[in-house]
Write an enzyme that holds these catalytic residues in place. Structure first.
Site, PDB file in Angstrom:
ATOM      1  N   ASP A  20      -1.038  -2.878  -5.105  1.00  0.00           N
ATOM      2  CA  ASP A  20      -2.232  -3.083  -4.282  1.00  0.00           C
ATOM      3  C   ASP A  20      -2.944  -1.750  -4.116  1.00  0.00           C
ATOM      4  O   ASP A  20      -3.053  -0.989  -5.071  1.00  0.00           O
ATOM      5  CB  ASP A  20      -1.833  -3.714  -2.945  1.00  0.00           C
ATOM      6  CG  ASP A  20      -3.023  -4.347  -2.226  1.00  0.00           C
ATOM      7  OD1 ASP A  20      -4.125  -4.368  -2.785  1.00  0.00           O
ATOM      8  OD2 ASP A  20      -2.841  -4.831  -1.093  1.00  0.00           O
ATOM      9  N   ASP A  30       0.833  -1.200   0.000  1.00  0.00           N
ATOM     10  CA  ASP A  30       0.000   0.000   0.000  1.00  0.00           C
ATOM     11  C   ASP A  30       0.873   1.258   0.000  1.00  0.00           C
ATOM     12  O   ASP A  30       1.887   1.310   0.694  1.00  0.00           O
ATOM     13  CB  ASP A  30      -0.889   0.037   1.249  1.00  0.00           C
ATOM     14  CG  ASP A  30      -1.813  -1.171   1.336  1.00  0.00           C
ATOM     15  OD1 ASP A  30      -2.180  -1.713   0.268  1.00  0.00           O
ATOM     16  OD2 ASP A  30      -2.150  -1.569   2.464  1.00  0.00           O
ATOM     17  N   ASP A  57      -5.304   2.375   2.211  1.00  0.00           N
ATOM     18  CA  ASP A  57      -6.048   1.273   2.827  1.00  0.00           C
ATOM     19  C   ASP A  57      -6.161   1.437   4.335  1.00  0.00           C
ATOM     20  O   ASP A  57      -5.225   1.911   5.005  1.00  0.00           O
ATOM     21  CB  ASP A  57      -5.362  -0.058   2.542  1.00  0.00           C
ATOM     22  CG  ASP A  57      -5.678  -0.594   1.154  1.00  0.00           C
ATOM     23  OD1 ASP A  57      -6.250   0.163   0.340  1.00  0.00           O
ATOM     24  OD2 ASP A  57      -5.352  -1.764   0.882  1.00  0.00           O
ATOM     25  N   ARG A  63     -12.644   0.766  -6.026  1.00  0.00           N
ATOM     26  CA  ARG A  63     -12.311   1.097  -4.644  1.00  0.00           C
ATOM     27  C   ARG A  63     -11.942   2.574  -4.466  1.00  0.00           C
ATOM     28  O   ARG A  63     -10.815   2.918  -4.174  1.00  0.00           O
ATOM     29  CB  ARG A  63     -11.179   0.213  -4.111  1.00  0.00           C
ATOM     30  CG  ARG A  63     -11.478  -1.270  -4.157  1.00  0.00           C
ATOM     31  CD  ARG A  63     -10.363  -2.067  -3.494  1.00  0.00           C
ATOM     32  NE  ARG A  63     -10.628  -3.515  -3.561  1.00  0.00           N
ATOM     33  CZ  ARG A  63      -9.856  -4.451  -3.015  1.00  0.00           C
ATOM     34  NH1 ARG A  63      -8.764  -4.086  -2.350  1.00  0.00           N
ATOM     35  NH2 ARG A  63     -10.173  -5.729  -3.123  1.00  0.00           N
TER      36      ARG A  63
END
Length: 520
Positions: free
Chosen positions: A190, A161, A194, A243
């Site tokens: 990724d 991340d 997050d 996302r």
């Protein structure tokens, strides 16, 4: 539904015109740590101040960042780490100490609190190396670029991340950051931003997230629903598959963001999550809001959004898009003050303010960019009541002598309630007022040439409620005085082109009739 080509071109031309107007007024300056200007849910739970009040150190390597953390007296000792240059695997090693818990090849903020990391000078870039926050609180990350962080391939990074938060994290403000990848999961990347396993009170503001398969998730699975209270505002999401973010169980507020080229889905509210989605601009994208890839429903409250060339999938068992006729299916109560820019100006405004190395430029709440924030965080809830007609305030018993330098000067501010004006505080009349759009805000007097100021008089209208304040040198951001209430405020004589009175907390609506300035 897709608008006509003619209408869409007209809208784009209008936005481009606004962008040009905004760009002309932006300051060129070195960024500095700003504990003030914190917005959204990061103002709650005691607020987010980062390393304010602590020592300031410079770092040009990841190892020096770790050393700064480890050289503190304790894990909670406040510190501001100013970063310049490129941080990468080659210059980031583990450093040991009683006040830190670091690791090689990643900036690890673990089991610590009260830290600010801010890019300064020519900028700070974290290249193929992420910033990860674990079991920590009161963290500010500002004015940095984090790029090409992988979870697989070469080189490796912890978790993959760009910025990741995990395991009992509280009060984080990420501001004016640029987070970018150069591919999706198949290329080894990724998420860009997050949060999982008990993360709360986070604001992401004035940032760019781009060129990634995944913008960011909240909750690692349908059972990881303990993450909560998140704000995303004035960000640009660009060239992302999905996302933006994925929400599991959280309450989140998204306002004044620009979403461009979301290829698969956007805000994915699921597993009981509630998203308040206000005055955003969605452009050239697909399925920008809804519940996707699950039968665990999420919810949303929408208002004021623009959907520009957005397409929608047909609903199914695991896909429940909010459009094409987007309506609310829940209500969300927001506990903090915020100002909404009109959605139509969001693309230009975000282009002028979002990302690293933009001088910490922010919106003034009226579709214009202004200099970056300074001062203390706002923690008061918003108030919706407008200002009443003011009665004349009583003059202070210690009325300063000499000329009121505000007469004939200029004025501006962070926000203004309906029916009030910045200019009302310098017109010599006690019957006109300025009031912020909420319980906090700032108002400034400014001059075309440097002017000596040693005293101000804040003359409140009847019914005004000023809690805590700071007086700032508006040209440098330096704090000249602080306290509570209005009246006469003295400080060391300062030569400046701007004096700012910043209201950082109030129990009601502040109402200022006159902001007088004096040389002595």
């Amino acid at each position: 539904m897709r608008r006509s080509v003619a209408l869409r071109l007209s809208a784009v031309a209008g936005v481009a015109g606004v962008a040009g107007a905004i760009a002309l007024g932006l300051p060129q300056q070195e960024a500095s740590a700003a504990a003030g200007g914190v917005t959204g849910y990061a103002t709650q739970n005691g607020g987010t101040t980062g390393g304010a009040g602590g020592a300031t150190v410079r770092a040009s390597t990841g190892t020096q960042i770790h050393a700064a953390l480890c050289n503190r007296a304790a894990t909670s000792t406040p510190i501001i780490i100013e970063v310049q240059g490129t941080i990468n695997h080659g210059n980031t090693t583990k450093v040991s100490g009683s006040s830190c818990n670091t690791a090689a090849d990643v900036i690890e903020l673990k089991s610590i609190s009260n830290v600010t990391i801010v890019g300064v000078g020519s900028g700070a870039t974290f290249d193929q190396l992420g910033i990860h926050i674990r079991d920590s609180s009161n963290i500010i990350i500002q004015n940095v670029t984090v790029k090409n962080v992988k979870k697989s391939g070469s080189p490796l990074s912890n978790g993959g991340d760009a910025i990741g938060m995990e395991s009992t994290v509280r009060n984080v403000w990420v501001d004016h950051a640029t987070l970018e990848a150069s591919g999706g999961e198949s290329a080894g990347f990724d998420g860009l931003f997050d949060m999982k396993n008990d993360v709360e009170y986070v604001t992401l503001s004035y940032s760019i997230l781009r060129n990634s398969g995944r913008g960011g998730l909240v909750g690692s699975s349908e059972t990881d629903t303990g993450n909560n209270f998140l704000t995303f505002h004035h960000n640009r999401y660009e060239n992302i598959d999905s996302r933006t973010p994925l929400l599991r169980g959280a309450t989140a507020h998204m306002y004044n963001n620009h979403y461009f080229n979301l290829r698969e889905s956007g805000i994915n509210s699921r597993a009981g999550a509630k998203a308040k989605v206000d005055n955003n601009y969605f452009e050239d994208s697909k399925d920008v809001l809804g519940t996707f890839y699950t039968d665990a429903a999420g919810y949303w409250q929408v208002s004021g959004n623009v959907f520009d060339n957005v397409t929608w999938s047909a609903p199914g068992t695991d896909n429940k898009p909010a459009g094409p006729n987007v309506t609310s299916n829940t209500t969300v109560s927001i506990p903090y003050a915020f100002s909404l820019d009109g959605a139509s100006c969001v693309p230009a405004l975000v282009a002028a303010t979002a990302g690293a190395n933009k001088g910490l430029a922010v919106s003034n709440g009226s579709c214009s960019a202004t200099a970056g924030p300074t001062g203390g965080p706002s923690t008061s809830p918003s108030t919706s009541a407008g200002p009443s007609t003011p009665a004349s305030p009583s003059p202070s018993a210690s009325q300063p002598s000499g000329a009121n330098l505000s007469i004939g000067a200029g004025a501006d501010g962070s926000s203004k309630a309906s029916g009030t004006s910045y200019g009302n505080v310098k017109d010599g009349s006690l019957s006109t007022i300025w009031s912020p759009n909420g319980a906090t805000g700032d108002i400034s007097i400014k001059w075309s040439a440097a002017t000596r100021v040693a005293k101000i008089n804040i003359r409140e209208a009847s019914g005004s409620s000023i809690g805590s304040y700071q007086v700032l040198n508006g040209a440098t951001g330096a704090v000249l005085a602080s306290g509570t209430g209005g009246g006469v405020i003295s400080f060391p004589a300062t030569s400046t082109t701007k004096i700012t009175f910043k209201i950082t907390a109030s129990s009601g609506t502040p109402k200022i009739a006159e902001f007088e300035t004096y040389a002595s």
